[in-house]
Motif scaffolding. Structure first.
Motif, short mmCIF file in Angstrom:
data_model
loop_
_atom_site.label_atom_id
_atom_site.label_comp_id
_atom_site.label_asym_id
_atom_site.label_seq_id
_atom_site.Cartn_x
_atom_site.Cartn_y
_atom_site.Cartn_z
N CYS A 82 34.75 -47.89 -23.31
CA CYS A 82 33.78 -47.95 -24.41
C CYS A 82 33.22 -49.37 -24.49
CB CYS A 82 34.39 -47.51 -25.75
SG CYS A 82 35.43 -48.76 -26.54
N GLY A 83 32.24 -49.57 -25.34
CA GLY A 83 31.55 -50.84 -25.41
C GLY A 83 32.37 -51.99 -25.97
N LEU A 84 33.50 -51.71 -26.61
CA LEU A 84 34.32 -52.79 -27.17
C LEU A 84 34.85 -53.73 -26.09
CD1 LEU A 84 36.45 -51.01 -29.94
CD2 LEU A 84 34.41 -52.42 -30.22
N THR A 89 38.73 -60.46 -25.90
CA THR A 89 39.42 -61.49 -25.12
C THR A 89 40.61 -60.87 -24.39
OG1 THR A 89 38.80 -63.16 -26.75
CG2 THR A 89 40.59 -63.72 -25.24
N HIS A 90 41.43 -60.12 -25.16
CA HIS A 90 42.57 -59.42 -24.58
C HIS A 90 42.60 -57.99 -25.11
CE1 HIS A 90 44.15 -63.61 -24.05
NE2 HIS A 90 44.52 -63.08 -22.90
N LEU A 91 43.00 -57.09 -24.27
CA LEU A 91 43.32 -55.73 -24.68
C LEU A 91 44.70 -55.78 -25.32
CD1 LEU A 91 42.68 -52.57 -22.59
CD2 LEU A 91 44.94 -52.93 -23.59
N VAL A 92 44.89 -55.09 -26.45
CA VAL A 92 46.16 -55.11 -27.18
C VAL A 92 46.82 -53.74 -27.07
CG1 VAL A 92 47.29 -55.61 -29.38
CG2 VAL A 92 45.18 -56.82 -28.76
N PHE A 93 47.82 -53.65 -26.21
CA PHE A 93 48.42 -52.34 -25.92
C PHE A 93 49.46 -51.94 -26.97
CE2 PHE A 93 51.69 -49.75 -23.70
CZ PHE A 93 50.89 -48.67 -23.36
N GLY A 94 50.43 -52.81 -27.22
CA GLY A 94 51.51 -52.50 -28.15
C GLY A 94 52.77 -53.21 -27.70
N GLU A 95 53.78 -53.23 -28.57
CA GLU A 95 55.04 -53.90 -28.21
C GLU A 95 56.17 -53.38 -29.08
OE1 GLU A 95 54.22 -58.06 -28.89
OE2 GLU A 95 55.01 -57.98 -30.94
N GLY A 96 57.39 -53.62 -28.60
CA GLY A 96 58.58 -53.23 -29.35
C GLY A 96 59.52 -52.41 -28.49
N ASP A 97 60.42 -51.70 -29.15
CA ASP A 97 61.41 -50.87 -28.48
C ASP A 97 60.72 -49.63 -27.90
OD1 ASP A 97 63.51 -49.26 -27.70
OD2 ASP A 97 64.62 -49.42 -29.58
N PRO A 98 60.79 -49.41 -26.59
CA PRO A 98 60.12 -48.26 -25.98
C PRO A 98 60.72 -46.92 -26.37
CG PRO A 98 61.44 -49.39 -24.35
CD PRO A 98 61.45 -50.26 -25.57
N ARG A 115 43.11 -62.71 -29.51
CA ARG A 115 43.38 -63.95 -28.77
C ARG A 115 44.73 -63.93 -28.08
NH1 ARG A 115 40.45 -65.97 -33.22
NH2 ARG A 115 42.32 -66.19 -34.50
N SER A 116 45.72 -63.28 -28.68
CA SER A 116 47.08 -63.31 -28.14
C SER A 116 47.42 -62.11 -27.27
CB SER A 116 48.10 -63.39 -29.28
OG SER A 116 48.11 -62.18 -30.03
N GLY A 117 46.73 -60.99 -27.50
CA GLY A 117 47.07 -59.76 -26.79
C GLY A 117 48.25 -59.03 -27.38
N ARG A 118 48.67 -59.42 -28.60
CA ARG A 118 49.81 -58.79 -29.27
C ARG A 118 49.36 -58.15 -30.58
NH1 ARG A 118 54.05 -62.70 -30.82
NH2 ARG A 118 55.23 -60.77 -31.16
N PRO A 119 49.96 -57.03 -30.97
CA PRO A 119 49.56 -56.37 -32.21
C PRO A 119 50.18 -57.02 -33.44
CG PRO A 119 51.34 -55.14 -31.20
CD PRO A 119 51.01 -56.27 -30.24
N PHE A 120 49.43 -57.05 -34.52
CA PHE A 120 49.93 -57.47 -35.84
C PHE A 120 50.61 -58.84 -35.79
CE2 PHE A 120 49.22 -53.02 -36.72
CZ PHE A 120 48.81 -53.02 -38.04
N VAL A 121 49.83 -59.87 -35.42
CA VAL A 121 50.36 -61.23 -35.44
C VAL A 121 49.58 -62.15 -36.37
CG1 VAL A 121 51.39 -61.11 -33.14
CG2 VAL A 121 49.01 -61.83 -33.37
N CYS A 150 41.06 -52.55 -28.52
CA CYS A 150 40.21 -53.74 -28.46
C CYS A 150 39.64 -54.02 -29.84
CB CYS A 150 39.06 -53.56 -27.46
SG CYS A 150 39.58 -53.28 -25.76
N ARG A 151 39.41 -55.29 -30.13
CA ARG A 151 38.91 -55.68 -31.45
C ARG A 151 37.45 -55.27 -31.64
NH1 ARG A 151 37.28 -61.68 -33.60
NH2 ARG A 151 37.16 -61.18 -35.83
#
Length: 249
Positions: A82-84, A89-98, A115-121, A150-151
């Motif tokens: 998509c256009g986003l 800057t970075h795609l933010v996939f997710g993180e934590g316990d799989p 900017r960081s590529g991490r969710p909820f920072v 993406c943002r």
């Protein structure tokens, strides 16, 4: 336009259209080489004929059961669906316990997340971290992601076509993690997960069933930063999650 007479004719036309769109550099269509290769597989299957009476659900070949988060992230790749993607800057996939029992799903990345590529920072993320700590958990013990990877420019609301492009990957993340509970943060996350047009104020406060997973919608932490009087409502929702998961209180 000539109407295809057989399934093989239809699949051939689809394959040829995808090839031409890819050559033209079109965006907004899933005309990447993976899709073209997949259509070739459909053609071979059509030529060979059905092997059994069982019908595979749409997308079964590209969304295998039992896949892990690493496979999904690799498939997402440098997403341009998509256009986003043009402004991120970075795609933010997710993180934590799989294999977390509890999964938090928000709306979309903000500036610090981009900017960081991490969710909820960002500020909202720091509030979410405090909420998780109040539950007796850490960020490493839960899984955190967003509907949109993406943002959106200026943190605007995500558009329907942007949600549609990302939602299949969220679905796969949910299947891979297989949480007992999903906490949907905000209206867009709740609507996407529950397929409901209702606002978060109408959806929150009770569990909803989603394919056997309990979903608790609640207010987004960013909303709480501007409406601190709603923190009690969120804490009530969180305590229901804690009770369901039998977390110490």
């Amino acid at each position: 336009m000539q109407i295809p007479e057989t399934m093989n004719d239809t699949l051939t036309a689809l394959r040829d259209t995808l090839v031409q769109l890819e050559r033209w550099g079109c965006r907004g269509f899933d005309c990447n080489p993976r899709s073209i290769a997949l259509s070739e597989g459909w053609l071979r299957s059509a030529a060979e004929g059905p092997k059994s009476a069982a019908v595979k659900p749409p997308g079964a070949d590209v969304k295998p059961a039992g896949e892990n988060l690493a496979h999904i992230q690799a498939d997402l790749g440098d997403c341009r669906r998509c256009g986003l993607s043009a402004g991120r800057t970075h795609l933010v996939f997710g993180e934590g316990d799989p294999k977390a029992r509890l999964m938090f799903v928000g709306e979309a990345p903000g500036g610090e997340e981009d900017r960081s590529g991490r969710p909820f920072v960002g500020n909202a993320g720091r509030l979410l971290t405090r909420i998780i700590a109040a539950m007796g958990l850490t960020r490493e013990e839960v899984y955190i992601c967003n509907v949109i990877k993406c943002r959106p420019p200026g943190n605007r609301n995500p558009a329907p076509e942007e949600i549609a492009a990302c939602l299949p990957f969220l679905e796969r993340q949910i299947r891979a993690v297989a949480p007992e509970v999903i906490c949907a943060l905000g209206t867009f996350a709740a609507r996407a997960l529950l397929e409901s047009p209702l606002p978060i104020s109408r959806l929150r406060g009770r569990f909803h069933d989603r394919h056997g997973i309990k979903v608790m919608p609640t207010f987004h932490p960013a909303y709480l930063l501007h409406n601190p009087d709603q923190k009690r409502a969120v804490w009530d929702d969180v305590q229901k999650i804690m009770a369901l998961l039998r977390l110490p209180r």
